[in-house]
Each structure stands twice: as structure tokens, then as C-alpha cells.
Design a protein around this motif. Structure first.
Motif, PDB file in Angstrom:
ATOM      1  N   GLY A 127       0.826  -1.200   0.000  1.00 41.27           N
ATOM      2  CA  GLY A 127       0.000   0.000   0.000  1.00 41.27           C
ATOM      3  C   GLY A 127       0.859   1.248   0.000  1.00 41.27           C
ATOM      4  O   GLY A 127       2.033   1.221   0.383  1.00 41.27           O
ATOM      5  N   THR A 128       0.280   2.331  -0.402  1.00 41.26           N
ATOM      6  CA  THR A 128       0.995   3.593  -0.555  1.00 41.26           C
ATOM      7  C   THR A 128       1.577   4.105   0.755  1.00 41.26           C
ATOM      8  O   THR A 128       0.891   4.188   1.771  1.00 41.26           O
ATOM      9  CB  THR A 128       0.054   4.673  -1.122  1.00 41.26           C
ATOM     10  OG1 THR A 128      -0.401   4.248  -2.392  1.00 41.26           O
ATOM     11  CG2 THR A 128       0.757   6.011  -1.258  1.00 41.26           C
ATOM     12  N   HIS A 129       2.843   4.453   0.686  1.00 38.67           N
ATOM     13  CA  HIS A 129       3.512   5.212   1.742  1.00 38.67           C
ATOM     14  C   HIS A 129       3.624   6.670   1.284  1.00 38.67           C
ATOM     15  O   HIS A 129       3.400   7.591   2.061  1.00 38.67           O
ATOM     16  CB  HIS A 129       4.887   4.622   2.037  1.00 38.67           C
ATOM     17  CG  HIS A 129       5.695   5.417   2.988  1.00 38.67           C
ATOM     18  ND1 HIS A 129       5.438   5.415   4.345  1.00 38.67           N
ATOM     19  CD2 HIS A 129       6.745   6.242   2.798  1.00 38.67           C
ATOM     20  CE1 HIS A 129       6.304   6.215   4.943  1.00 38.67           C
ATOM     21  NE2 HIS A 129       7.109   6.731   4.033  1.00 38.67           N
ATOM     22  N   ALA A 130       3.965   6.838  -0.031  1.00 41.79           N
ATOM     23  CA  ALA A 130       4.072   8.180  -0.612  1.00 41.79           C
ATOM     24  C   ALA A 130       3.974   8.074  -2.129  1.00 41.79           C
ATOM     25  O   ALA A 130       4.322   7.053  -2.718  1.00 41.79           O
ATOM     26  CB  ALA A 130       5.397   8.824  -0.235  1.00 41.79           C
ATOM     27  N   THR A 143      -2.219   4.007  -4.185  1.00 41.85           N
ATOM     28  CA  THR A 143      -2.370   2.747  -4.903  1.00 41.85           C
ATOM     29  C   THR A 143      -2.269   1.600  -3.906  1.00 41.85           C
ATOM     30  O   THR A 143      -1.763   1.757  -2.793  1.00 41.85           O
ATOM     31  CB  THR A 143      -1.292   2.549  -5.996  1.00 41.85           C
ATOM     32  OG1 THR A 143      -0.019   2.428  -5.392  1.00 41.85           O
ATOM     33  CG2 THR A 143      -1.296   3.691  -6.985  1.00 41.85           C
ATOM     34  N   ARG A 144      -2.753   0.477  -4.329  1.00 40.75           N
ATOM     35  CA  ARG A 144      -2.603  -0.772  -3.589  1.00 40.75           C
ATOM     36  C   ARG A 144      -2.341  -1.850  -4.620  1.00 40.75           C
ATOM     37  O   ARG A 144      -3.036  -1.928  -5.635  1.00 40.75           O
ATOM     38  CB  ARG A 144      -3.856  -1.099  -2.789  1.00 40.75           C
ATOM     39  CG  ARG A 144      -3.725  -2.384  -1.992  1.00 40.75           C
ATOM     40  CD  ARG A 144      -4.953  -2.659  -1.165  1.00 40.75           C
ATOM     41  NE  ARG A 144      -4.764  -3.905  -0.433  1.00 40.75           N
ATOM     42  CZ  ARG A 144      -5.758  -4.614   0.051  1.00 40.75           C
ATOM     43  NH1 ARG A 144      -7.002  -4.196  -0.086  1.00 40.75           N
ATOM     44  NH2 ARG A 144      -5.513  -5.736   0.682  1.00 40.75           N
ATOM     45  N   ARG A 145      -1.324  -2.651  -4.380  1.00 38.82           N
ATOM     46  CA  ARG A 145      -0.969  -3.731  -5.293  1.00 38.82           C
ATOM     47  C   ARG A 145      -0.915  -5.027  -4.503  1.00 38.82           C
ATOM     48  O   ARG A 145      -0.359  -5.073  -3.418  1.00 38.82           O
ATOM     49  CB  ARG A 145       0.395  -3.464  -5.936  1.00 38.82           C
ATOM     50  CG  ARG A 145       0.406  -2.219  -6.817  1.00 38.82           C
ATOM     51  CD  ARG A 145       1.837  -1.837  -7.152  1.00 38.82           C
ATOM     52  NE  ARG A 145       1.898  -0.632  -7.945  1.00 38.82           N
ATOM     53  CZ  ARG A 145       2.273  -0.597  -9.221  1.00 38.82           C
ATOM     54  NH1 ARG A 145       2.630  -1.697  -9.840  1.00 38.82           N
ATOM     55  NH2 ARG A 145       2.297   0.540  -9.882  1.00 38.82           N
ATOM     56  N   ARG A 146      -1.504  -6.072  -5.097  1.00 37.21           N
ATOM     57  CA  ARG A 146      -1.467  -7.397  -4.485  1.00 37.21           C
ATOM     58  C   ARG A 146      -0.936  -8.393  -5.511  1.00 37.21           C
ATOM     59  O   ARG A 146      -1.406  -8.434  -6.645  1.00 37.21           O
ATOM     60  CB  ARG A 146      -2.856  -7.795  -4.003  1.00 37.21           C
ATOM     61  CG  ARG A 146      -3.301  -6.976  -2.804  1.00 37.21           C
ATOM     62  CD  ARG A 146      -4.688  -7.340  -2.310  1.00 37.21           C
ATOM     63  NE  ARG A 146      -5.753  -7.183  -3.280  1.00 37.21           N
ATOM     64  CZ  ARG A 146      -6.309  -6.016  -3.631  1.00 37.21           C
ATOM     65  NH1 ARG A 146      -5.860  -4.890  -3.109  1.00 37.21           N
ATOM     66  NH2 ARG A 146      -7.287  -5.974  -4.500  1.00 37.21           N
ATOM     67  N   THR A 154       2.012 -19.686 -11.476  1.00 39.25           N
ATOM     68  CA  THR A 154       0.947 -18.698 -11.663  1.00 39.25           C
ATOM     69  C   THR A 154       1.076 -17.573 -10.636  1.00 39.25           C
ATOM     70  O   THR A 154       1.207 -17.823  -9.446  1.00 39.25           O
ATOM     71  CB  THR A 154      -0.444 -19.353 -11.537  1.00 39.25           C
ATOM     72  OG1 THR A 154      -0.538 -20.437 -12.457  1.00 39.25           O
ATOM     73  CG2 THR A 154      -1.542 -18.349 -11.840  1.00 39.25           C
ATOM     74  N   LEU A 155       1.031 -16.340 -11.145  1.00 36.06           N
ATOM     75  CA  LEU A 155       1.099 -15.148 -10.302  1.00 36.06           C
ATOM     76  C   LEU A 155      -0.107 -14.276 -10.641  1.00 36.06           C
ATOM     77  O   LEU A 155      -0.276 -13.862 -11.788  1.00 36.06           O
ATOM     78  CB  LEU A 155       2.400 -14.384 -10.580  1.00 36.06           C
ATOM     79  CG  LEU A 155       2.624 -13.101  -9.798  1.00 36.06           C
ATOM     80  CD1 LEU A 155       2.746 -13.383  -8.299  1.00 36.06           C
ATOM     81  CD2 LEU A 155       3.872 -12.387 -10.318  1.00 36.06           C
ATOM     82  N   ASP A 156      -0.967 -14.046  -9.657  1.00 31.15           N
ATOM     83  CA  ASP A 156      -2.121 -13.161  -9.859  1.00 31.15           C
ATOM     84  C   ASP A 156      -1.756 -11.766  -9.357  1.00 31.15           C
ATOM     85  O   ASP A 156      -1.093 -11.608  -8.331  1.00 31.15           O
ATOM     86  CB  ASP A 156      -3.342 -13.684  -9.100  1.00 31.15           C
ATOM     87  CG  ASP A 156      -3.923 -14.940  -9.735  1.00 31.15           C
ATOM     88  OD1 ASP A 156      -3.740 -15.129 -10.944  1.00 31.15           O
ATOM     89  OD2 ASP A 156      -4.551 -15.725  -9.008  1.00 31.15           O
ATOM     90  N   PHE A 157      -2.216 -10.762 -10.104  1.00 31.48           N
ATOM     91  CA  PHE A 157      -1.891  -9.372  -9.825  1.00 31.48           C
ATOM     92  C   PHE A 157      -3.172  -8.557  -9.791  1.00 31.48           C
ATOM     93  O   PHE A 157      -4.021  -8.681 -10.683  1.00 31.48           O
ATOM     94  CB  PHE A 157      -0.963  -8.848 -10.921  1.00 31.48           C
ATOM     95  CG  PHE A 157      -0.772  -7.362 -10.933  1.00 31.48           C
ATOM     96  CD1 PHE A 157      -0.104  -6.724  -9.902  1.00 31.48           C
ATOM     97  CD2 PHE A 157      -1.252  -6.590 -11.980  1.00 31.48           C
ATOM     98  CE1 PHE A 157       0.074  -5.342  -9.916  1.00 31.48           C
ATOM     99  CE2 PHE A 157      -1.075  -5.219 -12.009  1.00 31.48           C
ATOM    100  CZ  PHE A 157      -0.411  -4.597 -10.972  1.00 31.48           C
ATOM    101  N   VAL A 158      -3.331  -7.720  -8.755  1.00 27.21           N
ATOM    102  CA  VAL A 158      -4.470  -6.806  -8.648  1.00 27.21           C
ATOM    103  C   VAL A 158      -3.918  -5.443  -8.265  1.00 27.21           C
ATOM    104  O   VAL A 158      -3.078  -5.326  -7.373  1.00 27.21           O
ATOM    105  CB  VAL A 158      -5.488  -7.288  -7.593  1.00 27.21           C
ATOM    106  CG1 VAL A 158      -6.616  -6.268  -7.432  1.00 27.21           C
ATOM    107  CG2 VAL A 158      -6.043  -8.654  -7.953  1.00 27.21           C
TER     108      VAL A 158
END
Length: 182
Positions: A127-130, A143-146, A154-158
Motif C-alpha cells: 500500500g501507498t507510503h508516498a 495505490t494498492r498492489r497485491r 501462476t502469479l495473480d496481480f491486482v
């Protein structure tokens, strides 16, 4: 000096084409090493319509406790044929003890993200720090990235995004498959 020394002035352990052993702090995320490709879907309230895209993500290392991250994407048509480049970014994932991760990602559109997160049970949640923006960049607030390693291949990206006055919400998702070994 031999011909080999003239071609490669670095000691064998430091040559760019020689992969050292991963640093011990990379152990939890070693399964990410390599190149991943696949397709996904995206959308956002500021866009006229949702879109399909192809993506390539590469994670590499040089023996120190961080990953180099590079991602490229292309808009694709219904048959999967690339239409044009869609996104590109590069950065570093700094691994810390106990699965903590500090991530720096820069995009050529003038956006730099610093995210913090955790590796836990095969998933990374950042998650965003800056966010730093060039004067003419689109206004991005968060932003948030998972990233979820569902099995060895297999790699899922959101990717969620809060930009240009909209709340944090879904922007991208993709399923990627490993293209090369570790």
C-alpha cells in the motif's frame, strides 16, 4: 590479461551475466524470480470503457537483499493481438526481516510510488507510503498492489488506484504465468 578478462573486466561473482545466490532475506519471495507473462483486464471511471491488456513482469536480483522489478503492458484486441504500449514501470523491492517489503516504482508518465507491505502465505500486499508526481503527471493519491503466487507457475496481480479525485478502487487485474526458470 586474457581475452576473457578484456571481455568481462568484473570478477566472476560480479559479472552481469552471472547470477549469484539470492540474499537470505529474499527467501520468502524467491518464487517470484524470473519472467511472468499473461493477460488481464482494466478499467477506471475516467476511461470511456474497460480494456484488455497483456503484461510482462520480471523480477531479478544481484545477490543483495532487494529485487529489481520491471513491468510492461500492451493494450490488446479481442484476439489478444497487441494494439499499442499501455504502461511501463521499473523499480526495486527492498526486503526486510520478517517479510516486510519497501517498494519503489517509477513510471515514465511522471509518477513515482513508494509502497510498504508484507509477504505472507504466498501473497504480497503493498500500500501507498508516498506518491511523488512530476509537474505534468496525472494526479495519483494512492495505490494498492497485491501479488499472489498461487502455485509455482501462476502469479495473480491486482492493482487498485485513487487518482484524479476518485476514491481507491479496482483498476487492473491479471493472471501471469512463469516464462523461465528461477
Amino acid at each position: 590479461m586474457t581475452d576473457r578478462d578484456r571481455q568481462h573486466p568484473y570478477p566472476d561473482a560480479l559479472r552481469p551475466d552471472t547470477a549469484p545466490a539470492p540474499h537470505e532475506l529474499l527467501a520468502p519471495v524467491a518464487g517470484l524470480l524470473g519472467t511472468w507473462t499473461g493477460t488481464g483486464e482494466g478499467g477506471y471511471p475516467t476511461l470511456d470503457e474497460d480494456f484488455a491488456y497483456a503484461q510482462e513482469v520480471t523480477f531479478s536480483h544481484d545477490g543483495r537483499p532487494f529485487l529489481h522489478y520491471e513491468a510492461r503492458a500492451w493494450l490488446i484486441d479481442a484476439d489478444g493481438t497487441p494494439l499499442r504500449p499501455a504502461a511501463r514501470e521499473s523499480g526495486w523491492w527492498r526486503l526486510k526481516p520478517e517479510g516486510h517489503i519497501e517498494t519503489l516504482i517509477t513510471q515514465p508518465t511522471g509518477i513515482t510510488e513508494i509502497l510498504i507491505g508484507q509477504w505472507e502465505d504466498g501473497a504480497i500486499d503493498l500500500g501507498t507510503h508516498a506518491v511523488a508526481l512530476a509537474p505534468t503527471a496525472k494526479h495519483v493519491e494512492a495505490t494498492r498492489r497485491r501479488y499472489t503466487l498461487t502455485d509455482d507457475d501462476t502469479l495473480d496481480f491486482v492493482h487498485d488506484l485513487a487518482a484524479v479525485g476518485h476514491r481507491l478502487q479496482h483498476h487492473l487485474s491479471a493472471r501471469l504465468r512463469r516464462q523461465d526458470g528461477k
